[in-house]
Scaffold this active site. Structure first.
Site, PDB file in Angstrom:
ATOM      1  N   ASP A 195      27.022  39.345  57.828  1.00  0.00           N
ATOM      2  CA  ASP A 195      25.890  39.262  56.893  1.00  0.00           C
ATOM      3  C   ASP A 195      24.703  38.522  57.525  1.00  0.00           C
ATOM      4  OD1 ASP A 195      24.278  39.036  54.708  1.00  0.00           O
ATOM      5  OD2 ASP A 195      25.738  38.026  53.429  1.00  0.00           O
TER       6      ASP A 195
ATOM      7  N   ASP B 224      21.666  43.023  47.018  1.00  0.00           N
ATOM      8  CA  ASP B 224      22.922  42.823  46.283  1.00  0.00           C
ATOM      9  C   ASP B 224      22.915  43.532  44.925  1.00  0.00           C
ATOM     10  OD1 ASP B 224      23.362  41.213  48.408  1.00  0.00           O
ATOM     11  OD2 ASP B 224      23.961  39.457  47.246  1.00  0.00           O
TER      12      ASP B 224
HETATM   13  C1  GLA Z   1      24.808  38.166  50.559  1.00  0.00           C
HETATM   14  C2  GLA Z   1      25.575  39.480  50.551  1.00  0.00           C
HETATM   15  C3  GLA Z   1      26.610  39.442  49.447  1.00  0.00           C
HETATM   16  C4  GLA Z   1      27.550  38.280  49.666  1.00  0.00           C
HETATM   17  C5  GLA Z   1      26.769  36.980  49.769  1.00  0.00           C
HETATM   18  C6  GLA Z   1      27.645  35.816  50.202  1.00  0.00           C
HETATM   19  O1  GLA Z   1      24.064  37.989  49.415  1.00  0.00           O
HETATM   20  O2  GLA Z   1      24.706  40.560  50.392  1.00  0.00           O
HETATM   21  O3  GLA Z   1      27.316  40.662  49.399  1.00  0.00           O
HETATM   22  O4  GLA Z   1      28.297  38.503  50.828  1.00  0.00           O
HETATM   23  O5  GLA Z   1      25.715  37.080  50.710  1.00  0.00           O
HETATM   24  O6  GLA Z   1      26.957  34.619  50.284  1.00  0.00           O
END
Ligand code: GLA
Length: 747
Positions: free
Chosen positions: A495, A562
């Site tokens: 990520d 997200d």
């Molecule tokens: C980002 C990702 C999420 C999750 C969070 C964890 O927002 O897009 O899917 O993994 O980080 O902190």
């Protein structure tokens, strides 16, 4: 906005003759922050921004996660309102739904509070789904008649989205009927989906008044398609503040219905009505005999350990065997877990037998041992949408056990992925990554998952910190990949997050190469490990990742920001952002529109039912399978109800997602609220989702779109959710608001 409209349609209380005396307020002045003086009458609002309460502050560009914001409304309350009420007792302030906790002040005095702020005794409690109603006595001296009144709303939001969102604030002097309300809840969703007629709606009439009020309470179950009333009960009832009245109404929970409850008060003749859409199960129960539900094709690299579980439904116990297993492989006879490794590239085909007390079934199975893994999209679970940063080893184990016990493993769900929140604040002295106290042993967890034929996933960032503020992999990529190998990791979600800070300082940060760099680095480290690790890129679609993800050998890449469990989010991510991405999906490399938002989610220790309606959930799973998306369950599986199990365990629906042709659906029709998405399947047929994304139910004549879709006539039509063949000539379908008709057709 569309979601809000539906929310209103579904939950509004209609008291027709009361409307004349209601004042509606949609627009307010707004400011992020928290200051007790903002509750007062004289506040300088000149620097406050305009905002509406028809949608969240997040969708109006306000950034305020885990923080406070204030709304201020000005309203003239005319004395004439009193004349129109048969009660003349209170002035009501219906504030709608507020995400997540609030206090409301009238002319500087607190008149109501819902939920708890983090600083309150017992800590934060969110109540985003509760409509707020606060009352002030007519003679309290608080109301300024025929003059300006200030309603100040202090809102605390935990996580996005936030704020007031369900439409106008309503100020009214209620009639008797306005003090009566109906709440509908569903109970006992059939434990066994094969039993029909077990749903029960509990319709409760509540009163806020001490005086007893009488009238007629009617509850009915209606088929929205034909308008036919299927069940109806009418009772004369009396209620007061201490005595509510409930009517239990049974319905067939395998059918789409609406529950409608109406109370008509005798003295005034006024009525109030509430509507509710209960969950309904379309997936037929699996037979008791063994049935293979997973794609009989699996990709592995030479020398990599194989962890695979044959997905077979049917009565347990079940025994698994094979007479022609390739050398180097073994099947656990009790759970169907396949293990071992293949040293030489090639295609290995063998037959697996599953046997139980009711019968046996065999299936031919092929392992393609070569350079590619993830020949079909990954299916499994990820901790983020339920537990957020509160994930623990115990929670992973409990969802894994439930995955097996509730039968999801019988449908191919196998990856058990820990998202953010597992890392210790400091690395070990030798630079290796350390786990925090919530994860006593990654190696033991991995070994146990593998013994069940399941797979183990983990999360990190190419930056110094993850999105949750935990340690990332920067400058330790190879060490981390080696740790993952030693723990038995099969999936890495990588990520971007903290890497953004480094990226901003790089001289070439305008180039695609600068986005590729950190992902290429980790890919090289992963490939040095003697195991297959599914490589999942998470950088929200930057620099059109779908165009180069395969070049860093990513098995999937997130295409958007997200997801959250609202129709707005589902609509934006699913329908808004995916239409052009179909050319980039192929076996081994998939577009990832983010994890599933069905079941109990919450991104924290506080879980709640998904905010999606049942039809929105059918839409979600249908679209994700059409999109050849990763199918990662985002809820706590231990608390999963039968409806959610039925959504996730329909082998015909899942077969679309897992189809070995690996072609992602295209949107082939866009006609107002109607969208048709279609993908070709390996057997020559097509999966077709006809979606109604509009705010009202629709009738769709599929024929209307034949020309556009290149269909001259239909050879076969199958309803995938119901697993039933349908007419090839009568193709007129009722599709509820935000719902879908999901078909497999041949033409
Ligand atoms: C980002 C990702 C999420 C999750 C969070 C964890 O927002 O897009 O899917 O993994 O980080 O902190």
């Amino acid at each position: 906005m569309k979601r809000i409209l539906t929310a209103l349609v579904l939950t509004c209380t209609v008291s027709l003759q009361s409307f004349a005396q209601d004042i509606f307020l949609e627009n307010a002045k707004f400011r992020v922050g928290d200051d007790a003086s903002w509750s007062g009458v004289s506040v300088d609002e000149s620097s406050w921004r305009n905002i509406t309460n028809t949608t969240t502050w997040t969708s109006q560009g306000v950034k305020c996660e885990n923080g406070f914001g204030w709304y201020r409304y000005h309203v003239n309350i005319p004395k004439s309102l009193l004349e129109k009420s048969d009660l003349k007792e209170t002035v009501d302030f219906k504030m709608g739904k507020i995400d997540d906790a609030d206090e409301v002040y009238l002319n500087g005095k607190l008149i109501g509070k819902t939920g708890r702020f983090p600083s309150d005794a017992n800590g934060y409690l969110g109540q985003w789904n509760t409509p707020r109603l606060y009352s002030v006595k007519v003679n309290s001296g608080l109301i300024k008649w025929d003059a300006d009144n200030v309603i100040a709303v202090r809102v605390y939001n935990a996580g996005d989205p936030g704020g007031m969102f369900s439409g106008p604030v309503c100020v009214r002097v209620p009639n008797t009927i306005d003090n009566l309300s109906i709440v509908i809840k569903e109970k006992n969703l059939t434990p066994n989906p094969s039993t029909v007629g077990e749903g029960t709606a509990v319709c409760t009439l509540n009163s806020k008044m001490d005086a007893t009020k009488s009238g007629v309470f009617t509850v009915k179950v209606q088929d929205p398609e034909s308008g036919k009333v299927l069940t109806e009960k009418t009772q004369k009832v009396s209620v007061n503040a201490k005595k509510s009245r409930a009517i239990n109404l049974p319905y067939d929970n395998h059918q789409m219905v609406r529950i409608i409850a109406t109370f008509t008060e005798s003295k005034t003749g006024l009525s109030t009505t509430t509507q509710y859409i209960p969950k309904y199960i379309l997936t037929p129960a699996a037979p008791a005999e063994p049935r293979f539900n997973t794609t009989p094709l699996y990709g592995v690299r030479p020398g990599s350990p194989i962890h695979f579980r044959f997905g077979v439904s049917g009565e347990k116990p079940m025994k698994f065997s094979s007479d022609d297993l390739p050398n180097g492989l073994a099947i656990n006879p009790d759970n169907g877990a396949l293990s071992g490794k293949l040293d030489r590239p090639g295609s290995y085909t063998f037959t697996v037998k599953a046997k139980n007390a009711k019968g046996e079934q065999t299936q031919k199975f092929t392992i393609r041992c070569g350079s590619k893994i993830a020949l079909t999209p990954p299916m499994g679970w990820n901790s983020w949408n339920c537990w957020g940063l509160s994930v623990t080893q115990d929670k992973v184990i409990s969802s894994s056990k439930a995955l097996i016990e509730k039968g999801l493993a019988d449908y191919g769900y196998c990856y058990m992925n820990i998202d953010d929140g597992w890392e210790a604040p400091k690395r070990n002295a030798d630079g290796t990554i350390a786990v925090n106290e919530k994860f006593p042993s990654m190696k033991e967890l991995g070994d146990w998952l593998h013994s069940e034929g399941l797979k183990f996933g983990i999360y990190s960032s190419p930056g110094d910190l993850t999105c949750g503020g935990y340690l990332g992999s920067i400058d330790h990529e190879l060490q981390d990949a080696e740790s993952y190998n030693s723990w038995g990791i099969d999936y890495l979600k990588y990520d971007w997050c903290g890497y953004g800070r480094k990226h901003r300082t790089e001289p070439d940060n305008q180039t695609v190469a600068s986005y590729v760099r950190p992902y290429l680095l980790m890919e090289r480290c992963l490939r040095q490990q003697p195991r297959d690790i599914f490589y999942s890129l998470c950088q929200y679609g930057m620099a059109e990742v779908w165009k180069w993800g395969h070049a860093v050998d990513a098995n999937s890449w997130r295409t958007t920001g997200d997801i959250t469990d609202t129709w707005e989010s589902l609509y934006d991510i699913g329908f808004g952002q995916q239409p052009d991405l179909y050319p980039y999906a192929q076996p081994g490399h998939w577009n990832d529109p983010d994890m599933l938002i069905v079941g109990k989610v919450g991104w924290s220790n506080n879980l709640r039912d998904s905010r999606l309606t049942p039809d929105e959930q059918y839409t979600h799973i249908s679209l994700w399978t059409l999109l050849a998306s990763n199918m990662l369950i985002g809820c706590d599986i231990a608390q999963m109800d039968d409806f959610t199990v039925s959504l996730l365990c329909n082998h015909e629906v899942n077969a679309v997602n897992q189809d070995i042709l690996g072609k992602q659906a295209q949107r082939v029709v866009l006609d107002g609220s109607i969208q048709i998405w279609s993908r070709p399947l390996s057997d020559g047929s097509y999966a077709v989702g006809i979606f109604n994304v509009g705010p009202s139910d629709a009738r769709v004549d599929f024929k209307k779109y034949f020309k556009e879709m290149g269909i001259s006539s239909l050879q076969s039509v199958r309803d995938l959710w119901r697993q039933q063949n349908l007419s090839t000539t009568d193709v007129n379908y009722f599709i509820p608001t935000h719902g879908v008709k999901y078909l497999k057709v041949r033409f």
